[in-house]
Design an enzyme around this catalytic site. Structure first.
Site, PDB file in Angstrom:
ATOM      1  N   CYS A  31     -15.703  30.134 -15.283  1.00 30.84           N
ATOM      2  CA  CYS A  31     -14.577  29.849 -14.389  1.00 30.84           C
ATOM      3  C   CYS A  31     -14.855  28.734 -13.394  1.00 30.84           C
ATOM      4  CB  CYS A  31     -14.103  31.136 -13.725  1.00 30.84           C
ATOM      5  SG  CYS A  31     -13.347  32.232 -14.952  1.00 30.84           S
ATOM      6  N   ASP A  60     -13.378  34.008  -8.273  1.00 32.33           N
ATOM      7  CA  ASP A  60     -13.688  35.285  -8.954  1.00 32.33           C
ATOM      8  C   ASP A  60     -14.875  36.059  -8.359  1.00 32.33           C
ATOM      9  OD1 ASP A  60     -11.684  34.289 -10.526  1.00 32.33           O
ATOM     10  OD2 ASP A  60     -12.798  34.308 -12.403  1.00 32.33           O
ATOM     11  N   LYS A 109      -5.247  35.055 -12.093  1.00 32.56           N
ATOM     12  CA  LYS A 109      -5.279  34.362 -13.388  1.00 32.56           C
ATOM     13  C   LYS A 109      -5.734  35.300 -14.494  1.00 32.56           C
ATOM     14  CE  LYS A 109      -9.888  32.583 -12.528  1.00 32.56           C
ATOM     15  NZ  LYS A 109     -10.494  33.289 -13.671  1.00 32.56           N
TER      16      LYS A 109
END
Ligand code: VGL
Ligand code: ZN
Length: 208
Positions: free
Chosen positions: A151, A8, A106
């Protein structure tokens, strides 16, 4: 074989972004250096539709930071971030992307969040990353990105559970610390689960 997983590293998580991670930009040079020396580099993108249920404005009367029950699981509400195809969802400028072999997306299903790069938050659906890494012979997985306490944490814990030798590169990660101490607790939890926490210098010192 060693694989590097970049989690991310997107504009919305940089300082000034929609869901800024303090000093999130500092992961970019570390991640880029790691990418140049990895056998296989894979990245994830948080990739939400505008009506995603992790977004506070999609729950009238709620604000970012509130915790709700979402379809039977605890969900922290966030400001809208990483909306599909928006500039905020793009990989951070300056990140070495030329080595990225594949991007895994995701958080696409509006009804469930996906902190981990491997599964959604209820482990109902796999993203395909686990099979992908196994098929390519990855045994050791190095993780860098954001956020340490969301995450990165969930990804590392799943990686261990899937049987990968899992290494989190501490200086290649930054966290949110919504509650002070969250980052520290996340690192401790990962360590307890069998994740190795290392500094990038110990990985790169010998080759640079
Ligand atoms: C993340 C909160 C919401 C992360 C993503 O990348 O850690 N955190 N969505
Ligand atoms: Zn998200």
């Amino acid at each position: 074989m060693k694989a590097l997983l970049l989690v991310d590293i997107q504009n919305d998580f940089l300082p000034g972004g929609a869901l800024e991670v303090p000093r999130g930009d500092e992961v970019i040079p570390v991640a880029s250096r790691l990418a140049r020396s990895a056998d296989l580099v894979v990245a994830t993108k948080d990739w939400h539709p505008p009506d995603h249920k992790s977004f506070a404005p999609n729950h009238p009367g709620r604000k970012p930071g509130d915790v709700i029950d979402l379809n039977g699981t605890e969900q922290v509400l966030w400001p809208p971030h990483c909306v599909q195809h928006t500039p905020g969802s793009e990989l951070a400028p300056g990140l070495e992307t030329s080595q990225i072999a594949e991007i895994f997306y995701k958080g696409i299903d509006p009804e469930i969040d996906s902190y981990s790069a491997f599964f959604d938050n209820r482990h109902l659906r796999a993203t395909g990353l686990g099979d992908y890494l196994r098929e390519r012979g990855a045994e050791e997985i190095f993780i860098a990105g954001v956020a340490t306490d969301y995450c990165v944490r969930w990804t590392a814990l799943d990686a261990v559970e899937l049987g990968f030798d899992t290494v989190v590169v501490e200086d290649g990660c930054r966290g949110i610390d919504l509650n002070p101490g969250d980052i520290k607790r996340a690192l401790e939890e990962m360590r307890r689960a069998g994740v190795r926490i290392v500094g990038s210098d110990s990985l790169l010192g010998a080759v640079e």
